[in-house]
Design an enzyme around this catalytic site. Structure first.
Site: not given
Ligand code: NAD
Length: 475
Positions: A250, A284
């Site tokens: 997602e 999102c």
């Molecule tokens: P992010 O991608 O920075 O982080 C998401 C998760 O991944 C966190 O737990 C983070 O610690 C982890 N993470 C970060 N870097 C990583 C790596 N290199 N390897 C493994 N894990 C890693 O996202 P965010 O800033 O926490 O959230 C915002 C984003 O999430 C936005 O792009 C939003 O659109 C998206 N989002 C999507 C949905 C959906 O259902 N499509 C829902 C909510 C948020």
């Protein structure tokens, strides 16, 4: 308030193998909420091993029993939803009303999947040649790694944990480092609901990337369910490829909000306020670009500005405030940079455009005369900024709406027949027609293009945690 700020491994809260901890900050005032246990490789390995050891018994537990534990978690969290909402407010920054809305939505996944646990269906039929019977059954996919973001710290966790447990899988939850306290509340509710040791585990590794990669290379981990940015999603898909781990993703969005000629402007403004401002724009699903027919654009921008100027902005813990803080000063500065670049490129600030001196607040903002090519229309803003882009021809609006690598959600306001016709042409996994909220545990949530793979919620959500098995029988 007191928070649980430890790891959860094999049914026990533990500080982990090292003394290392990281700060959890209240973005409204910069204060320290908790020092949270930082997991290392030993902790992550222990979590995977606990989940693997618990899998045979949990997957053999009758579906009704699994469902009843989920139902108890629903009941426990329903009792505690105000406390859960306050924790969300404190570590995420959003308004109390948004946090309570999230808590209700999050808790509902436990009820929904308690009911789905007993409705996993198969198939039985004669092959066309008549040579055998075809039996199709499902079995849990196995140990599942669930990685969640900070913007919906409760709902993104329950939307994964509930179907995984209903399907008979065991899980390791990795919440975002900004918002682990909401996750510990949810996990502790599951413990109190009677989830057996090892079925649910929680780790917060520092640094994150190598630990997630290590877990994805563990032979027992068979599923990755990730919610977060498209950038990190791509990295994890590469990591998952080595062991061909099943991945549900997602990812990010860039939602268009199309207002057609002849639309009811009152309804469109009401809808825009919700689709844009829910969660302070950090969703999102947040409307990111408003394509407004030129006959309505000026009026729309003016009415949005008039409404938003009435909004009180301040710490979400004060229930009067309609707009809370962004999750961090860093996120606030990213929003400010996008607005400044749009203004430098010719957009006009109808209202707002200001960062707070203290705390991670950004004022509700309306920009008119935004170019479809400008970064603010190409990037997820994740803040309370309405960018108005005018168009004359509906075909142009559809072309611009689809001109993005994302395809999560789109909004259309207009008379029913033209609005439905446009909805059919939009490349998005979800389209809201004359309404502003689509998320519902009973509906399939997910995106097209680089917004994701797979669906969450609904009856589809459980399939992401099940393997289909075909057995051919000679009777
Ligand atoms: P992010 O991608 O920075 O982080 C998401 C998760 O991944 C966190 O737990 C983070 O610690 C982890 N993470 C970060 N870097 C990583 C790596 N290199 N390897 C493994 N894990 C890693 O996202 P965010 O800033 O926490 O959230 C915002 C984003 O999430 C936005 O792009 C939003 O659109 C998206 N989002 C999507 C949905 C959906 O259902 N499509 C829902 C909510 C948020």
């Amino acid at each position: 308030m007191t928070f649980i700020s430890d790891l959860f491994i094999n049914g026990r809260w533990t500080p982990g193998a090292t003394d290392s901890r990281f700060p959890v900050i209240n973005p409204a005032d910069g204060s320290l909420l908790a020092s949270f246990a930082a997991a290392d490789e030993i902790d992550c390995d222990a979590a995977v091993e606990a989940a693997a050891a618990a899998l045979p018994a949990w997957s053999a537990t009758p579906p009704r029993e699994r469902g009843e534990i989920l139902r108890r978690a629903f009941e426990i969290l329903t009792e505690e939803k105000e406390q859960l909402a306050e924790t969300i407010v404190l570590e995420n920054g959003k308004s109390y009303a948004d946090a309570l809305g999230e808590a209700n939505y999050a808790i509902e996944f436990f009820r929904w999947f308690a009911e789905e646990a007993v409705r996993i269906r198969g198939d039985f039929r004669l092959s066309p040649s008549g040579d055998k019977h075809i039996v199709v059954t499902h079995q849990p996919i196995g140990v599942s790694l669930l990685v969640t973001p900070w913007n919906f710290p409760a709902a993104m966790a329950t939307r994964k944990i509930a179907p995984a447990l209903a399907a008979g899988c065991t899980v390791i939850l990795k919440p975002a480092r900004e918002t682990p306290l909401t996750a510990t509340h949810v996990v502790d509710a599951l413990r109190r609901a009677g989830v057996p040791d090892g079925v649910v585990n929680l780790v917060t590794p520092v640094p994150t990337g190598p630990a997630i990669a290590r877990m994805l290379h563990h032979p027992d981990v068979r599923k990755l369910s990730f919610t977060g940015s498209t950038e990190v999603g791509r990295i994890l898909l590469h990591e998952a490829a080595d062991n061909v781990v099943s991945a549900s993703m997602e990812l990010g969005g860039n939602a268009p909000f199309v207002i057609l000629p002849g639309a009811d402007l009152d309804a469109a403004v009401d809808g825009a306020l919700v689709a844009k401002m829910r969660n302070g724009g950090s969703a999102c699903t947040a409307a990111n670009r408003f394509y407004v027919h030129s006959s309505l654009a000026e009026d729309f921008a003016h009415r949005m500005a008039t409404e938003l100027e009435e909004w009180s902005v301040g710490p979400g813990i004060d229930r009067e405030n309609k707009l809370g803080a962004l999750v961090s000063v860093h996120e606030r500065d990213k929003v400010a940079e996008l607005v400044d670049a749009a203004v430098a490129a010719g957009a006009f600030v109808v209202t707002g455009g200001n960062s707070s001196e203290h705390g991670a607040f950004y004022s509700p903002t309306v920009l008119s005369g935004v170019s479809h090519e400008s970064p603010i229309a190409r990037t997820e803003i994740f803040g309370p900024v309405t960018s108005v882009i005018e168009y004359d021809d509906v075909d142009d609006a559809v072309r611009m709406a689809n001109d993005t690598i994302y395809g999560l959600i789109a909004y259309v306001y207009g008379e029913s027949a033209p609005a439905l016709a446009v909805a059919q042409r939009l490349d998005a996994g979800m389209v809201a027609v004359n309404r502003a909220v689509l998320s519902d545990p009973a509906a399939p949530f997910g995106g097209m293009k680089q917004s994701g793979l797979g669906r969450e919620g609904s009856s589809e959500g459980i399939l992401e945690f099940l393997e289909e098995k075909y057995i051919g029988i000679d009777l």
